[in-house]
Design a protein around this motif. Structure first.
Motif, PDB file in Angstrom:
ATOM      1  N   SER A   1      47.712  10.030  90.497  1.00  0.00           N
ATOM      2  CA  SER A   1      47.225   8.814  89.612  1.00  0.00           C
ATOM      3  C   SER A   1      45.976   7.858  90.295  1.00  0.00           C
ATOM      4  O   SER A   1      45.426   7.323  89.639  1.00  0.00           O
ATOM      5  CB  SER A   1      48.588   8.008  89.695  1.00  0.00           C
ATOM      6  N   ASN A   2      45.894   8.136  91.674  1.00  0.00           N
ATOM      7  CA  ASN A   2      44.992   7.282  92.713  1.00  0.00           C
ATOM      8  C   ASN A   2      43.705   8.130  92.847  1.00  0.00           C
ATOM      9  O   ASN A   2      42.982   7.942  93.730  1.00  0.00           O
ATOM     10  CB  ASN A   2      45.395   6.746  93.790  1.00  0.00           C
ATOM     11  N   THR A   3      43.352   9.199  92.005  1.00  0.00           N
ATOM     12  CA  THR A   3      42.244   9.992  92.278  1.00  0.00           C
ATOM     13  C   THR A   3      41.100   9.256  92.235  1.00  0.00           C
ATOM     14  O   THR A   3      40.866   8.396  91.120  1.00  0.00           O
ATOM     15  CB  THR A   3      42.263  11.002  91.187  1.00  0.00           C
ATOM     16  N   GLN A   4      40.186   9.321  93.075  1.00  0.00           N
ATOM     17  CA  GLN A   4      38.880   8.640  93.105  1.00  0.00           C
ATOM     18  C   GLN A   4      37.808   9.154  92.246  1.00  0.00           C
ATOM     19  O   GLN A   4      36.938   8.417  92.115  1.00  0.00           O
ATOM     20  CB  GLN A   4      38.735   8.256  94.475  1.00  0.00           C
ATOM     21  N   LEU A   5      37.503  10.262  92.128  1.00  0.00           N
ATOM     22  CA  LEU A   5      36.500  10.989  91.827  1.00  0.00           C
ATOM     23  C   LEU A   5      36.855  12.167  90.763  1.00  0.00           C
ATOM     24  O   LEU A   5      38.043  12.745  91.037  1.00  0.00           O
ATOM     25  CB  LEU A   5      35.545  11.563  92.882  1.00  0.00           C
TER      26      LEU A   5
ATOM     27  N   TYR B   1      30.448  14.235  85.391  1.00  0.00           N
ATOM     28  CA  TYR B   1      30.633  13.722  86.763  1.00  0.00           C
ATOM     29  C   TYR B   1      31.174  12.270  86.856  1.00  0.00           C
ATOM     30  O   TYR B   1      30.303  11.465  86.096  1.00  0.00           O
ATOM     31  CB  TYR B   1      29.536  13.847  87.646  1.00  0.00           C
ATOM     32  N   LEU B   2      32.175  11.902  87.167  1.00  0.00           N
ATOM     33  CA  LEU B   2      33.036  10.653  87.222  1.00  0.00           C
ATOM     34  C   LEU B   2      33.000   9.989  88.597  1.00  0.00           C
ATOM     35  O   LEU B   2      34.104  10.446  89.292  1.00  0.00           O
ATOM     36  CB  LEU B   2      34.192  10.521  86.511  1.00  0.00           C
ATOM     37  N   PRO B   3      32.128   9.568  89.376  1.00  0.00           N
ATOM     38  CA  PRO B   3      32.054   9.565  90.950  1.00  0.00           C
ATOM     39  C   PRO B   3      32.997   8.313  91.000  1.00  0.00           C
ATOM     40  O   PRO B   3      33.505   8.357  92.178  1.00  0.00           O
ATOM     41  CB  PRO B   3      30.726   8.927  91.053  1.00  0.00           C
ATOM     42  N   THR B   4      33.320   7.670  90.176  1.00  0.00           N
ATOM     43  CA  THR B   4      34.341   6.033  90.467  1.00  0.00           C
ATOM     44  C   THR B   4      35.180   6.274  89.135  1.00  0.00           C
ATOM     45  O   THR B   4      35.262   5.242  88.667  1.00  0.00           O
ATOM     46  CB  THR B   4      33.377   4.733  90.560  1.00  0.00           C
TER      47      THR B   4
ATOM     48  N   ASP C   1      39.765  12.513  96.880  1.00  0.00           N
ATOM     49  CA  ASP C   1      40.071  11.380  97.337  1.00  0.00           C
ATOM     50  C   ASP C   1      39.183  10.189  97.660  1.00  0.00           C
ATOM     51  O   ASP C   1      39.518   9.060  98.426  1.00  0.00           O
ATOM     52  CB  ASP C   1      41.058  11.692  98.460  1.00  0.00           C
ATOM     53  N   THR C   2      37.898  10.695  97.638  1.00  0.00           N
ATOM     54  CA  THR C   2      36.964   9.691  97.892  1.00  0.00           C
ATOM     55  C   THR C   2      35.926   9.364  97.099  1.00  0.00           C
ATOM     56  O   THR C   2      35.338  10.366  96.455  1.00  0.00           O
ATOM     57  CB  THR C   2      36.219  10.186  99.147  1.00  0.00           C
TER      58      THR C   2
ATOM     59  N   GLU D   1      36.061   4.440 101.288  1.00  0.00           N
ATOM     60  CA  GLU D   1      37.089   5.204 101.965  1.00  0.00           C
ATOM     61  C   GLU D   1      37.906   5.887 101.333  1.00  0.00           C
ATOM     62  O   GLU D   1      37.980   5.849 100.036  1.00  0.00           O
ATOM     63  CB  GLU D   1      37.877   3.807 102.427  1.00  0.00           C
ATOM     64  N   SER D   2      38.197   6.806 102.115  1.00  0.00           N
ATOM     65  CA  SER D   2      39.325   7.870 101.541  1.00  0.00           C
ATOM     66  C   SER D   2      40.744   7.211 101.309  1.00  0.00           C
ATOM     67  O   SER D   2      41.268   6.395 102.163  1.00  0.00           O
ATOM     68  CB  SER D   2      39.499   9.037 102.339  1.00  0.00           C
ATOM     69  N   VAL D   3      41.437   7.578 100.243  1.00  0.00           N
ATOM     70  CA  VAL D   3      42.795   7.209 100.082  1.00  0.00           C
ATOM     71  C   VAL D   3      43.783   8.626 100.165  1.00  0.00           C
ATOM     72  O   VAL D   3      43.097   9.586  99.899  1.00  0.00           O
ATOM     73  CB  VAL D   3      42.932   6.438  98.768  1.00  0.00           C
ATOM     74  N   LEU D   4      44.856   7.964 100.237  1.00  0.00           N
ATOM     75  CA  LEU D   4      45.915   9.109 100.400  1.00  0.00           C
ATOM     76  C   LEU D   4      46.673   9.440  99.007  1.00  0.00           C
ATOM     77  O   LEU D   4      46.885   8.570  98.282  1.00  0.00           O
ATOM     78  CB  LEU D   4      47.122   8.701 101.133  1.00  0.00           C
TER      79      LEU D   4
END
Length: 301
Positions: A248-252, A230-233, A277-278, A99-102
């Motif tokens: 701060s909440n970057t997902q990738l 590449y850091l996917p998570t 964001d995903t 899921e994408s985050v804001l």
């Protein structure tokens, strides 16, 4: 004549589509039915073998019969396994996307060019390269770099794109910088950024300071390195705390080295940092596109 031939062909097609034998074969070869038949067949073989074990058989007199039964069961297992595999290969397996985050931060629709990471202005490789050609093509070089950063936002799942280059400053300024702010990495400086970035405070641009310990950035930007990271998570990694220049909440996160050719064939690397964001949203095609953009940026710097 042509109309008669067309009518006959249509009639034949209708007859073929309404053929009950073809309908039965299509139904049997479907994914759900194939899986069900394969499992049922394997279950029947297991039950059959179990009954043979429980049966009161004179094994001395029935050795040939048992060998025949074993061979028959083995062929049945192979046949049922083939039917089951046929059904599994026809299943439409869909990967569950994260899921994408804001993202926490502000959105920069245009590229923000940064002269320094602190209140004291320092000279960067990018600004030096542009100043050298200021009389002729400084605006075109900056516009090309702006296009390169913005293309990452529009053509890939990236929400943040940041250009980081090595610092070029005098030793005296470098020593003063160490005294003034010990948390700033003296190797790197953010030159340009676009997309969602951390909000800027009123007193200092702390979100543009690169931590002193940035092992991932140092590895990607090391001289001679041509391999991206590449850091996917990103949120699952302990190293996420070094990315203070990303939301701060970057997902990738994707870090790509930028090879910079200088006078005297002295090569050194900058780094293109991309955030999203995903998690796991970048495909190999997106990574390849980002590598091409980084290569073009190296030609402009």
């Amino acid at each position: 004549n042509n109309s008669n031939n067309n009518n006959s062909n249509n009639t034949n097609n209708i007859n073929i589509s309404n053929n009950p034998f073809d309908t039965l074969l299509s139904w049997i070869s479907s994914d759900v039915v194939s899986i069900a038949l394969g499992l049922m067949g394997l279950l029947v073989v297991v039950v059959h073998r179990w009954t043979l074990l429980d049966a009161d058989i004179d094994y001395n007199d029935s050795a040939d019969a048992l060998t025949y039964e074993t061979r028959t069961d083995l062929l049945a297992v192979l046949a049922c396994g083939s039917v089951l595999l046929n059904g599994l290969t026809k299943l439409d397996v869909e990967t569950v996307l994260a899921e994408s985050v804001l993202l926490d931060g502000i959105t920069l629709s245009n590229v923000e060019w940064c002269a320094s990471t602190t209140t004291t202005t320092t000279t960067t490789t990018a600004t030096t390269a542009i100043e050298k050609d200021e009389s002729s093509s400084s605006s075109s070089s900056q516009s090309l770099l702006s296009w390169a950063l913005q293309s990452l936002i529009t053509a890939t799942p990236a929400k943040t794109a940041i250009l980081i280059l090595p610092k070029t400053q005098d030793d005296d300024d470098d020593n003063d910088n160490k005294k003034d702010n010990k948390t700033i990495n003296n190797k790197w400086q953010i030159v340009g950024r676009v997309g969602v970035v951390p909000p800027t405070t009123t007193t200092t641009t702390t979100n543009m300071n690169i931590p002193e310990k940035s092992p991932i950035l140092d590895r990607v930007g090391s001289t001679g390195n041509v391999k991206e990271t590449y850091l996917p998570t990103l949120q699952a990694l302990p190293g996420r705390f070094e990315f203070t220049y990303l939301p701060s909440n970057t997902q990738l996160a994707l870090l790509i080295p930028i090879t910079i050719m200088e006078d005297g064939s002295n090569n050194k690397n900058g780094v293109l940092v991309v955030g999203s964001d995903t998690a796991k949203s970048f495909t190999p095609r997106d990574i390849a596109w980002s590598r091409i953009i980084a290569q073009r940026m190296g030609d402009y710097l």
